[in-house]
Design a protein around this motif. Sequence first.
Motif, PDB file in Angstrom:
ATOM      1  N   GLY A  42     -24.640 -19.470 -53.051  1.00 34.67           N
ATOM      2  CA  GLY A  42     -25.995 -20.210 -52.890  1.00 34.67           C
ATOM      3  C   GLY A  42     -26.783 -19.109 -53.502  1.00 34.67           C
ATOM      4  N   ASN A  44     -29.385 -20.396 -56.312  1.00 31.82           N
ATOM      5  CA  ASN A  44     -31.004 -20.482 -55.874  1.00 31.82           C
ATOM      6  C   ASN A  44     -31.894 -19.747 -56.964  1.00 31.82           C
ATOM      7  OD1 ASN A  44     -32.679 -21.666 -54.084  1.00 31.82           O
ATOM      8  ND2 ASN A  44     -33.178 -19.856 -53.230  1.00 31.82           N
ATOM      9  N   ARG A  89     -31.435 -21.229 -61.245  1.00 34.66           N
ATOM     10  CA  ARG A  89     -31.241 -22.624 -61.397  1.00 34.66           C
ATOM     11  C   ARG A  89     -32.441 -22.935 -62.683  1.00 34.66           C
ATOM     12  NH1 ARG A  89     -34.366 -23.054 -56.241  1.00 34.66           N
ATOM     13  NH2 ARG A  89     -36.485 -22.953 -56.906  1.00 34.66           N
ATOM     14  N   SER A 111     -36.041 -27.953 -49.409  1.00 30.17           N
ATOM     15  CA  SER A 111     -34.982 -27.674 -49.870  1.00 30.17           C
ATOM     16  C   SER A 111     -34.776 -29.224 -50.844  1.00 30.17           C
ATOM     17  CB  SER A 111     -33.623 -27.691 -48.988  1.00 30.17           C
ATOM     18  OG  SER A 111     -33.442 -28.588 -48.027  1.00 30.17           O
ATOM     19  N   PHE A 141     -30.993 -26.044 -52.878  1.00 31.48           N
ATOM     20  CA  PHE A 141     -31.922 -25.073 -53.466  1.00 31.48           C
ATOM     21  C   PHE A 141     -33.215 -25.101 -52.480  1.00 31.48           C
ATOM     22  CE2 PHE A 141     -29.360 -26.658 -56.765  1.00 31.48           C
ATOM     23  CZ  PHE A 141     -28.818 -25.359 -57.477  1.00 31.48           C
TER      24      PHE A 141
END
Length: 398
Positions: free
Chosen positions: A61, A65, A68, A337, A350
């Motif tokens: 993650g 994050n 991206r 998110s 994200f």
Amino acid sequence: MSKIQASSALKRFRVLDLSRVRAGPTCVRMLADFGADVIRIEPPVGVDPNANMFADVRLGGDFQNLNRNKRSLTLNLKKPEAREVLYQLVQDADVVVENWRPDVKARLGVDYESLKKINPRIILASISGFGQDGPYAKRPGFDQIVQGMGGMMSITGLPGQGPVRAGIAVADSSAGLYTALGILTALLEREESGEGQWVHTSLLHAQIAMLDFQAARYLNEGDEPVQAGNDHPTSCPMGLFYGSDGPFNIGVSGDGQWRKFCEALDKSEWITDSRFETVQSRRQHRSELNSLIQDVFSQRSVEYWVALLNTAGIPTGPVYTVPQMFEDPQIQHLKVSKAVEDEEVGIKHFITQPVNLSRTTADVVTLAPKWGEHTNEILTELNYSKTQIAHLKEIGAV
């Protein structure tokens, strides 16, 4: 694959992302989410032993994050052939972002003077631990080191507890955000001057800037900040209290709010109590006042007090764990998110950009790229033939 475009706001800009770890990727993430064509440039697998520092799982993650909405090109900048590829990209790029130690960029020919010769409109954004010059310029800098040197750990935690780090990477994240602001300012200025410039900040300076009122109090009034725990250092009552079933925060600032607070608790006698008549006297008698308030709060639930005090105009809120936070209806309404699905990887979640534009808002449309995923594509855009690309791979340049 066509260029990634998460928004139309910055679609005319190309950003070359040479940064690693957190501060640089945080900066570039904002530009990517607003639609800039971001090319993440990283060494081929095995060249840099620290390439995955902290964000050590590419599908995890944290890495996802941070990275991206970017394309990935591998370049071994120790090779002259790879530097030539970079220089070709610089010719048509708008921004280069790096967070190496200051001497590294000059050694690799990625300093501002070198890039300016290739493209006078280029903006080089540099993030360092301690600054581009000065006695600590060549020191490596991590967030926790800077939290300590920037004064933050000395004012975080309970009184007498000893230094405590913040639970988030304040220095890294703030340096990234300040750099993004500097880049956007430089792009605006370039529209008038036609020239690029060098934008740079340090984790140390950004951390100290985040001290804000605490630093200003000391510089101007000589009021040295100390650990105040969950109490606000200057306003009272403002801090953490407990209802019958858990903790919550209140914020009472100014005499008007103080009167409303007392009335809401049916404690009007506190208004005329000489110990609590002014902000200064309330702060002087904070311990006594907090004890009286806590006696009242312990009688009812957090939900009761949050509803009552907010209705009275007193800022009040529960203390959530991270899972509880994501379940809050207002937080869900804000769409903090977003889930993005990839055929191979599956669904990743994200954190969205916290600033919204009415027409050209930011978005998250792709996962972080695989290592070198777009190398062939980007080299083809630069008119490299299949034979030339194969040669670059053979010699370890990409």
